[in-house]
Design a protein around this motif. Sequence first.
Motif, short mmCIF file in Angstrom:
data_model
loop_
_atom_site.label_atom_id
_atom_site.label_comp_id
_atom_site.label_asym_id
_atom_site.label_seq_id
_atom_site.Cartn_x
_atom_site.Cartn_y
_atom_site.Cartn_z
N VAL A 40 1.04 -1.27 0.26
CA VAL A 40 -0.24 -0.11 0.32
C VAL A 40 0.67 1.27 -0.31
N SER A 41 1.07 2.27 -1.32
CA SER A 41 1.52 3.37 -1.38
C SER A 41 -0.14 4.33 -0.82
N PRO A 42 -0.13 4.80 0.53
CA PRO A 42 -0.38 6.54 0.26
C PRO A 42 -0.19 7.63 0.27
N MET A 43 -0.77 8.44 -0.42
CA MET A 43 -0.25 9.33 -0.95
C MET A 43 -1.54 10.57 -0.47
N ASP A 44 -0.89 11.81 0.22
CA ASP A 44 -1.71 13.18 0.80
C ASP A 44 -2.39 14.30 -0.94
N HIS A 45 -3.36 14.24 -1.20
CA HIS A 45 -3.22 15.08 -1.67
C HIS A 45 -3.48 17.09 -2.14
N GLU A 46 -4.15 17.05 -0.21
CA GLU A 46 -4.33 17.98 0.09
C GLU A 46 -3.70 19.64 -0.05
N ARG A 47 -3.73 20.06 -1.12
CA ARG A 47 -2.62 20.93 -1.07
C ARG A 47 -2.29 22.21 0.22
N SER A 48 -2.74 22.01 1.26
CA SER A 48 -2.62 22.54 2.32
C SER A 48 -1.49 22.00 3.07
N ASP A 49 -0.58 22.38 4.22
CA ASP A 49 0.45 22.05 5.11
C ASP A 49 0.20 21.55 5.56
N THR A 50 -0.77 21.09 5.81
CA THR A 50 -0.62 19.85 6.86
C THR A 50 -0.38 18.65 6.60
N VAL A 72 6.97 2.47 0.09
CA VAL A 72 6.41 1.38 0.71
C VAL A 72 6.61 0.58 2.04
N THR A 73 5.78 0.48 2.92
CA THR A 73 5.66 -0.51 4.38
C THR A 73 5.13 -0.87 4.29
N GLY A 74 3.83 -1.04 4.42
CA GLY A 74 2.67 -1.87 4.53
C GLY A 74 1.78 -2.25 3.71
N ALA A 75 1.08 -3.58 4.05
CA ALA A 75 0.69 -4.32 3.22
C ALA A 75 -0.93 -4.41 3.73
N LEU A 76 -1.98 -4.89 2.59
CA LEU A 76 -3.27 -5.54 2.42
C LEU A 76 -3.17 -6.47 2.89
N SER A 77 -3.84 -7.29 2.59
CA SER A 77 -4.97 -8.40 1.87
C SER A 77 -6.02 -8.61 1.61
N LEU A 78 -5.92 -8.95 -0.22
CA LEU A 78 -7.57 -8.82 -0.32
C LEU A 78 -8.16 -9.68 -0.98
N PRO A 79 -9.58 -10.47 -1.14
CA PRO A 79 -9.40 -11.59 -1.60
C PRO A 79 -9.58 -11.26 -3.30
N MET A 80 -9.63 -12.68 -3.98
CA MET A 80 -9.47 -12.67 -5.15
C MET A 80 -10.55 -13.66 -5.96
N PRO A 81 -11.80 -13.64 -5.96
CA PRO A 81 -11.84 -12.41 -7.16
C PRO A 81 -12.20 -11.35 -6.38
N TRP A 82 -11.90 -10.53 -7.20
CA TRP A 82 -13.12 -8.39 -6.20
C TRP A 82 -14.46 -8.85 -6.15
N HIS A 83 -15.21 -8.16 -5.75
CA HIS A 83 -16.36 -8.42 -5.60
C HIS A 83 -17.23 -7.02 -5.33
N PRO A 84 -18.52 -6.98 -6.06
CA PRO A 84 -18.72 -5.31 -5.70
C PRO A 84 -19.14 -5.49 -4.44
N GLY A 85 -19.36 -4.15 -3.58
CA GLY A 85 -19.35 -3.91 -2.00
C GLY A 85 -18.32 -4.02 -1.03
N LEU A 86 -16.89 -4.53 -1.75
CA LEU A 86 -15.68 -4.87 -1.31
C LEU A 86 -15.26 -3.27 -0.80
N THR A 87 -15.50 -3.21 0.71
CA THR A 87 -14.62 -2.32 1.55
C THR A 87 -13.53 -2.44 2.69
N VAL A 88 -12.33 -1.45 2.58
CA VAL A 88 -11.52 -1.67 3.76
C VAL A 88 -12.28 -0.67 5.30
N ARG A 89 -11.38 -0.70 5.80
CA ARG A 89 -11.24 1.09 7.34
C ARG A 89 -9.71 1.44 6.79
#
Length: 162
Positions: A40-50, A72-89
């Motif tokens: 997982v590669s998190p990216m911050d798109h907010e233009r403020s200086d936060t 990249v330091t973290g990882a996530l486990s995802l199901p295969m195949p993708w299905h509608p309504g798949l969410t992560v917290r």
Amino acid sequence: MKRLSLGAFLGMAVLLIAASRYEKPPPEPPPKPRYFGTAVSPMDHERSDTFVRPVYVNGGWVSAAGPGGSTVTGALSLPMPWHPGLTVRVKWRRCQPYGKNCRWIEKDVLVHPYDHSGGTNLHILENDDVLIIPTMLAPNNPDYPGPGYPEKNFYARKGISK
């Protein structure tokens, strides 16, 4: 009234006994879901200086949100195949410079459809909107389904010491 012959009677009895002993085979268990790990590669798109750190996905720490693609330091486990309504917290903390006025944000986010993935980009956008995009493409690819890399300059010096 016609009487059944002894042979017909015995034949019917054998069929009834056989039918009463017939058992349905147990139902097949549902197939076990298959999962794959993705960075997982998190990216911050907010233009403020936060700034955003840390970022958690499904309770696991993944990194601080930055310009994307570099670390990249973290990882996530995802199901295969993708299905509608798949969410992560997703949970993250946004702070003003020097760690002031920090606030935690947490929400369930729909995962963008995927067939296969070489990595997952987590985009934290303005107004705390979030996109989770498992993909084989980099954000600067014209076919990438989300925003490009953040335009925020994470390394610019702010204030009097410019």
